[in-house]
Design a protein around this motif. Sequence first.
Motif, PDB file in Angstrom:
ATOM      1  N   VAL A 155       0.772  -1.215  -0.138  1.00  0.00           N
ATOM      2  CA  VAL A 155       0.000  -0.040  -0.026  1.00  0.00           C
ATOM      3  C   VAL A 155       0.940   1.344   0.122  1.00  0.00           C
ATOM      4  O   VAL A 155       1.900   1.345   0.769  1.00  0.00           O
ATOM      5  N   GLY A 156       0.471   2.099  -0.949  1.00  0.00           N
ATOM      6  CA  GLY A 156       1.201   3.338  -1.090  1.00  0.00           C
ATOM      7  C   GLY A 156       2.423   3.399  -1.893  1.00  0.00           C
ATOM      8  O   GLY A 156       3.203   4.272  -1.863  1.00  0.00           O
ATOM      9  N   GLU A 157       3.037   2.084  -2.257  1.00  0.00           N
ATOM     10  CA  GLU A 157       4.209   2.098  -3.046  1.00  0.00           C
ATOM     11  C   GLU A 157       4.055   2.687  -4.433  1.00  0.00           C
ATOM     12  O   GLU A 157       2.922   2.570  -4.912  1.00  0.00           O
ATOM     13  N   PRO A 158       5.018   3.405  -4.838  1.00  0.00           N
ATOM     14  CA  PRO A 158       4.981   4.416  -6.039  1.00  0.00           C
ATOM     15  C   PRO A 158       4.871   3.456  -7.180  1.00  0.00           C
ATOM     16  O   PRO A 158       5.446   2.414  -7.301  1.00  0.00           O
ATOM     17  N   SER A 159       4.321   3.771  -8.023  1.00  0.00           N
ATOM     18  CA  SER A 159       3.979   2.921  -9.269  1.00  0.00           C
ATOM     19  C   SER A 159       5.205   2.871 -10.091  1.00  0.00           C
ATOM     20  O   SER A 159       5.137   1.584 -10.688  1.00  0.00           O
ATOM     21  N   GLU A 160       6.153   3.849 -10.220  1.00  0.00           N
ATOM     22  CA  GLU A 160       7.266   3.504 -10.740  1.00  0.00           C
ATOM     23  C   GLU A 160       8.239   2.347 -10.142  1.00  0.00           C
ATOM     24  O   GLU A 160       8.919   1.661 -10.797  1.00  0.00           O
ATOM     25  N   ARG A 161       8.052   2.292  -8.921  1.00  0.00           N
ATOM     26  CA  ARG A 161       8.733   1.141  -8.147  1.00  0.00           C
ATOM     27  C   ARG A 161       8.221  -0.065  -8.727  1.00  0.00           C
ATOM     28  O   ARG A 161       8.862  -1.090  -9.019  1.00  0.00           O
ATOM     29  N   ARG A 162       6.783  -0.230  -8.805  1.00  0.00           N
ATOM     30  CA  ARG A 162       6.018  -1.489  -8.738  1.00  0.00           C
ATOM     31  C   ARG A 162       6.619  -2.020 -10.409  1.00  0.00           C
ATOM     32  O   ARG A 162       6.941  -3.123 -10.898  1.00  0.00           O
ATOM     33  N   ARG A 163       6.643  -0.771 -11.273  1.00  0.00           N
ATOM     34  CA  ARG A 163       6.978  -1.244 -12.787  1.00  0.00           C
ATOM     35  C   ARG A 163       8.495  -1.281 -12.963  1.00  0.00           C
ATOM     36  O   ARG A 163       8.735  -2.589 -13.554  1.00  0.00           O
ATOM     37  N   ARG A 164       9.354  -1.034 -12.250  1.00  0.00           N
ATOM     38  CA  ARG A 164      10.604  -1.375 -12.031  1.00  0.00           C
ATOM     39  C   ARG A 164      10.855  -2.919 -11.639  1.00  0.00           C
ATOM     40  O   ARG A 164      11.579  -3.636 -12.315  1.00  0.00           O
ATOM     41  N   LYS A 165      10.535  -2.996 -10.624  1.00  0.00           N
ATOM     42  CA  LYS A 165      10.587  -4.470  -9.992  1.00  0.00           C
ATOM     43  C   LYS A 165       9.854  -5.403 -11.076  1.00  0.00           C
ATOM     44  O   LYS A 165      10.499  -6.337 -11.269  1.00  0.00           O
ATOM     45  N   THR A 166       8.931  -5.406 -11.582  1.00  0.00           N
ATOM     46  CA  THR A 166       8.196  -5.917 -12.455  1.00  0.00           C
ATOM     47  C   THR A 166       8.980  -6.038 -14.045  1.00  0.00           C
ATOM     48  O   THR A 166       9.333  -7.465 -14.316  1.00  0.00           O
ATOM     49  N   ARG A 167       9.637  -5.063 -14.412  1.00  0.00           N
ATOM     50  CA  ARG A 167      10.710  -5.033 -15.443  1.00  0.00           C
ATOM     51  C   ARG A 167      11.998  -6.108 -15.206  1.00  0.00           C
ATOM     52  O   ARG A 167      12.177  -6.590 -16.254  1.00  0.00           O
ATOM     53  N   GLU A 168      12.235  -5.739 -13.839  1.00  0.00           N
ATOM     54  CA  GLU A 168      13.490  -6.584 -13.695  1.00  0.00           C
ATOM     55  C   GLU A 168      12.944  -8.280 -13.745  1.00  0.00           C
ATOM     56  O   GLU A 168      13.838  -8.846 -14.458  1.00  0.00           O
ATOM     57  N   ARG A 169      12.055  -8.467 -13.218  1.00  0.00           N
ATOM     58  CA  ARG A 169      11.812  -9.950 -13.476  1.00  0.00           C
ATOM     59  C   ARG A 169      11.580 -10.303 -14.760  1.00  0.00           C
ATOM     60  O   ARG A 169      11.777 -11.472 -15.149  1.00  0.00           O
ATOM     61  N   LEU A 170      10.619  -9.194 -15.571  1.00  0.00           N
ATOM     62  CA  LEU A 170      10.279  -9.767 -17.249  1.00  0.00           C
ATOM     63  C   LEU A 170      11.629 -10.041 -17.919  1.00  0.00           C
ATOM     64  O   LEU A 170      11.852 -10.812 -18.770  1.00  0.00           O
ATOM     65  N   LEU A 171      12.722  -8.982 -17.566  1.00  0.00           N
ATOM     66  CA  LEU A 171      14.010  -9.239 -18.504  1.00  0.00           C
ATOM     67  C   LEU A 171      14.576 -10.291 -18.013  1.00  0.00           C
ATOM     68  O   LEU A 171      15.246 -11.050 -18.799  1.00  0.00           O
ATOM     69  N   PHE A 172      14.605 -10.849 -16.797  1.00  0.00           N
ATOM     70  CA  PHE A 172      15.354 -11.962 -16.306  1.00  0.00           C
ATOM     71  C   PHE A 172      14.564 -13.135 -17.162  1.00  0.00           C
ATOM     72  O   PHE A 172      15.480 -14.260 -17.621  1.00  0.00           O
ATOM     73  N   GLU A 173      13.421 -13.332 -16.916  1.00  0.00           N
ATOM     74  CA  GLU A 173      12.376 -14.425 -17.464  1.00  0.00           C
ATOM     75  C   GLU A 173      12.809 -14.500 -19.130  1.00  0.00           C
ATOM     76  O   GLU A 173      13.023 -15.552 -19.574  1.00  0.00           O
ATOM     77  N   LEU A 174      12.686 -13.325 -19.666  1.00  0.00           N
ATOM     78  CA  LEU A 174      12.875 -13.203 -21.353  1.00  0.00           C
ATOM     79  C   LEU A 174      14.288 -13.829 -21.550  1.00  0.00           C
ATOM     80  O   LEU A 174      14.521 -14.647 -22.475  1.00  0.00           O
ATOM     81  N   SER A 175      15.471 -13.345 -20.839  1.00  0.00           N
ATOM     82  CA  SER A 175      16.608 -13.976 -21.099  1.00  0.00           C
ATOM     83  C   SER A 175      16.907 -15.260 -20.997  1.00  0.00           C
ATOM     84  O   SER A 175      17.614 -15.886 -21.757  1.00  0.00           O
ATOM     85  N   ALA A 176      15.976 -15.619 -19.790  1.00  0.00           N
ATOM     86  CA  ALA A 176      16.240 -17.211 -19.527  1.00  0.00           C
ATOM     87  C   ALA A 176      15.463 -18.232 -20.778  1.00  0.00           C
ATOM     88  O   ALA A 176      15.986 -19.103 -20.913  1.00  0.00           O
ATOM     89  N   MET A 177      14.679 -17.251 -21.299  1.00  0.00           N
ATOM     90  CA  MET A 177      14.072 -18.193 -22.454  1.00  0.00           C
ATOM     91  C   MET A 177      14.675 -18.157 -23.722  1.00  0.00           C
ATOM     92  O   MET A 177      14.334 -18.585 -24.727  1.00  0.00           O
ATOM     93  N   GLY A 178      15.612 -17.303 -23.739  1.00  0.00           N
ATOM     94  CA  GLY A 178      16.485 -17.119 -25.052  1.00  0.00           C
ATOM     95  C   GLY A 178      16.151 -15.895 -26.115  1.00  0.00           C
ATOM     96  O   GLY A 178      16.266 -15.963 -27.163  1.00  0.00           O
ATOM     97  N   VAL A 179      15.195 -14.944 -25.404  1.00  0.00           N
ATOM     98  CA  VAL A 179      14.786 -13.928 -26.051  1.00  0.00           C
ATOM     99  C   VAL A 179      15.939 -12.945 -26.251  1.00  0.00           C
ATOM    100  O   VAL A 179      16.518 -12.789 -25.340  1.00  0.00           O
ATOM    101  N   HIS A 180      16.090 -12.247 -27.429  1.00  0.00           N
ATOM    102  CA  HIS A 180      17.388 -11.348 -27.585  1.00  0.00           C
ATOM    103  C   HIS A 180      17.246 -10.013 -27.467  1.00  0.00           C
ATOM    104  O   HIS A 180      17.878  -9.146 -27.451  1.00  0.00           O
ATOM    105  N   GLY A 181      15.780  -9.698 -27.534  1.00  0.00           N
ATOM    106  CA  GLY A 181      15.509  -8.062 -27.496  1.00  0.00           C
ATOM    107  C   GLY A 181      14.040  -7.923 -27.145  1.00  0.00           C
ATOM    108  O   GLY A 181      13.223  -8.950 -27.150  1.00  0.00           O
ATOM    109  N   MET A 182      13.613  -6.646 -26.911  1.00  0.00           N
ATOM    110  CA  MET A 182      12.411  -6.382 -26.384  1.00  0.00           C
ATOM    111  C   MET A 182      11.885  -5.155 -27.061  1.00  0.00           C
ATOM    112  O   MET A 182      12.882  -4.205 -26.993  1.00  0.00           O
TER     113      MET A 182
END
Length: 189
Positions: free
Chosen positions: A84-111
Amino acid sequence: MSWSAFVDESESNRKLDPDVYILAASIISADSCEAVRDAVRRFRLPGQRKVHWRDESEKRRRWLAEAVASLDALHLVVVRRGYVGEPSERRRRKTRERLLFELSAMGVHGMLMEGREAKQNRHDLSLVRALRARKEVPSGFRVDHAFGSEEPLLWLPDVVAGSVVAARCGDPCHLASLMPLVTICMIEA
């Protein structure tokens, strides 16, 4: 085979599903991109600049989810419940970190992400540089931005993210069409 991801974001319904941020990636092989892009262009109605989930009728949302499910694409969704009260940009950054990790693990080369304001786009690129420095994504992983009106493949993750929001808020019918093609990663603050 080379794979690319097309990424869009959504905040969930603030009343029914507060403090939740969603990033959806549609993953498409280089060999399929043009055919999928051509098919997706036909989703646009006369007068529409782009397909956007929140602007569509319920009937059209059902049709869009089924149409996306028929295409040669897989979808990865990262859902983060913040505090509660967490800034939207922080939620976005943490979500992007995980997405980038998952995409890299899948062999995706760019987004390709739907562009926002220049400052926000620079934050995206800064995060990628930091993850490269920590060796969490490969040095060659590319991140670019484009406007949704310029790249029809960005409409796919918009539909997927909208379907996930709808399911989280009590209407699972759209996501049911897509589920065989969707992987959802949940992360908590």
